[in-house]
Design an enzyme around this catalytic site. Sequence first.
Site, mmCIF file in Angstrom:
data_model
loop_
_atom_site.group_PDB
_atom_site.id
_atom_site.type_symbol
_atom_site.label_atom_id
_atom_site.label_comp_id
_atom_site.label_asym_id
_atom_site.label_seq_id
_atom_site.Cartn_x
_atom_site.Cartn_y
_atom_site.Cartn_z
ATOM 1 N N CYS A 98 37.469 -19.997 61.163
ATOM 2 C CA CYS A 98 37.642 -20.970 60.080
ATOM 3 C C CYS A 98 36.403 -21.842 59.977
ATOM 4 O O CYS A 98 35.911 -22.157 58.888
ATOM 5 C CB CYS A 98 38.847 -21.867 60.358
ATOM 6 S SG CYS A 98 40.373 -20.988 60.663
ATOM 7 N N HIS A 102 34.168 -23.506 56.948
ATOM 8 C CA HIS A 102 34.651 -24.854 56.648
ATOM 9 C C HIS A 102 34.072 -25.938 57.552
ATOM 10 O O HIS A 102 34.300 -27.122 57.317
ATOM 11 C CB HIS A 102 36.184 -24.900 56.727
ATOM 12 C CG HIS A 102 36.859 -24.022 55.720
ATOM 13 N ND1 HIS A 102 36.843 -24.288 54.374
ATOM 14 C CD2 HIS A 102 37.563 -22.877 55.867
ATOM 15 C CE1 HIS A 102 37.520 -23.328 53.733
ATOM 16 N NE2 HIS A 102 37.958 -22.464 54.614
ATOM 17 N N CYS A 136 42.661 -16.643 53.555
ATOM 18 C CA CYS A 136 41.321 -16.764 54.137
ATOM 19 C C CYS A 136 41.105 -15.674 55.177
ATOM 20 O O CYS A 136 40.032 -15.082 55.247
ATOM 21 C CB CYS A 136 41.145 -18.131 54.807
ATOM 22 S SG CYS A 136 40.340 -19.341 53.756
ATOM 23 N N CYS A 199 71.024 -28.846 47.084
ATOM 24 C CA CYS A 199 70.191 -29.758 47.881
ATOM 25 C C CYS A 199 70.436 -31.215 47.493
ATOM 26 O O CYS A 199 70.553 -32.099 48.340
ATOM 27 C CB CYS A 199 68.715 -29.449 47.675
ATOM 28 S SG CYS A 199 68.262 -27.724 47.861
ATOM 29 N N HIS A 203 70.791 -34.851 49.531
ATOM 30 C CA HIS A 203 69.541 -35.589 49.680
ATOM 31 C C HIS A 203 69.231 -36.551 48.534
ATOM 32 O O HIS A 203 68.356 -37.391 48.675
ATOM 33 C CB HIS A 203 68.387 -34.608 49.905
ATOM 34 C CG HIS A 203 68.546 -33.818 51.168
ATOM 35 N ND1 HIS A 203 68.537 -34.405 52.409
ATOM 36 C CD2 HIS A 203 68.754 -32.496 51.386
ATOM 37 C CE1 HIS A 203 68.711 -33.472 53.343
ATOM 38 N NE2 HIS A 203 68.858 -32.309 52.751
ATOM 39 N N ARG A 240 62.945 -25.235 58.185
ATOM 40 C CA ARG A 240 63.910 -26.293 57.921
ATOM 41 C C ARG A 240 64.790 -25.942 56.727
ATOM 42 O O ARG A 240 65.996 -26.175 56.742
ATOM 43 C CB ARG A 240 63.171 -27.621 57.680
ATOM 44 C CG ARG A 240 64.093 -28.809 57.548
ATOM 45 C CD ARG A 240 64.771 -29.104 58.873
ATOM 46 N NE ARG A 240 65.894 -30.017 58.746
ATOM 47 C CZ ARG A 240 67.127 -29.655 58.448
ATOM 48 N NH1 ARG A 240 67.397 -28.393 58.218
ATOM 49 N NH2 ARG A 240 68.091 -30.536 58.381
ATOM 50 N N CYS A 244 68.898 -25.658 56.442
ATOM 51 C CA CYS A 244 69.737 -26.287 55.419
ATOM 52 C C CYS A 244 70.607 -25.242 54.720
ATOM 53 O O CYS A 244 71.781 -25.466 54.472
ATOM 54 C CB CYS A 244 68.874 -26.991 54.375
ATOM 55 S SG CYS A 244 68.719 -28.768 54.652
#
Lengths: 283, 109
Positions: A98, A102, A136, A199, A203, A240, A244
């Site tokens: 990388c 960069h 990349c 959702c 939330h 995550r 849910c």
Amino acid sequence: MPHSRILPAAAALMLMSGLAACDNKQTAGSNENEVLAQYRANPKFADRIVGDKFSGYVFASPETQTMQDDDFENPGMLAVQDGETEWSTVAGSAGKSCASCHGDAAKSMKGVAVTYPKFEPKRGKLANIEHRINLCRTEQMKAPELKWESKPLLGLTAYVEYQSRGLPISVKVDGAAQPFFEEGKKFYYTRRGQMDIACNQCHEANAGMSIGVENLSQGQSNGYPTYRLKWQSFGSLHRRFEGCNEEVRAQPFPRGSDEYTNLELFVAWRGNGLKSEAPSVRR
Amino acid sequence: MAEDIKPRIRVPQSAKKDEIIEIKTLISHPMESGQRKDSQGKTIPRKIINKMTVAFNGKQVFEAKLEPAISANPYLSFFLKCTQSGSLEFAWTDDDGSTYKATQAITVA
């Protein structure tokens, strides 16, 4: 019928779905209950609340907050360390790392992560940080893609996100990204699973309320990737999402799928302006 | 996976005589409890850090016995009263017999 007598069926349904009955007392703002108002009054959280957006940090327990505040205690920093090593590790037939293109991530990657996901012409659809890293690798480094949720990919994602810590989330949802944003929005408001819950029902409508012993957050993504205590490990936002979806007894989508990436854009947009906390600690 | 295990320590570099300082330690470790089963139903063998010791100039000042219920990446901190300069030697003992070590010098003025 008196107002206090909620339809029993509806009440039972709310219990079944694990949603604590909400007393609907509005104190400030259009959708702000007493709990959120308390958070707003706490000077400790001044930096974590922008308009009606509350970072997941304010919903965490004080112990979890302490863990996140101290970079030494924060186990997410272990992933950042991994990423730092990975950043300058040469891989692939092009003999690059990388850092070859960069350079110093602290300079080149500052403010990058908060603009993702964004439309990526090479994919013809959205790319998040993980996708971008893999792009990349295949295009520039001629290296194989890193597996989703693998240690090196999580590390690199954490390392790149870490360079934008403290900067406000600022994703763009117009132009080429717009149709994908709309898809994400549709996903967010679609009821799914055996529980038949979307959702927003947790939330947006019930943030600050309890779900079992858990405190429902606004589901903001500004702390991701995160060290999640439940997982005992570092994990991606898509992991995550998967959690849910399982919670409402729905079939989760694969990590890195278009569905979750579109949703990621919508969720990031909901949090536009919140400061990035990656790597955070969440329960 | 041994190469993934990295200890981290944070000790103040200098302290006043008789000052009480806080020492923080964290080691990246899966702390596999031995209670879990893999997708084939086989028990995943226990692999935890079972002991952690700290010595100051060769004399033990701290010891902890760790049990399977302790979560991954165990973080331990303790307080130490400094009476002289020297070096702190940290050692974590794994179930597989390997030990991970770290040392840090401290100057007491």
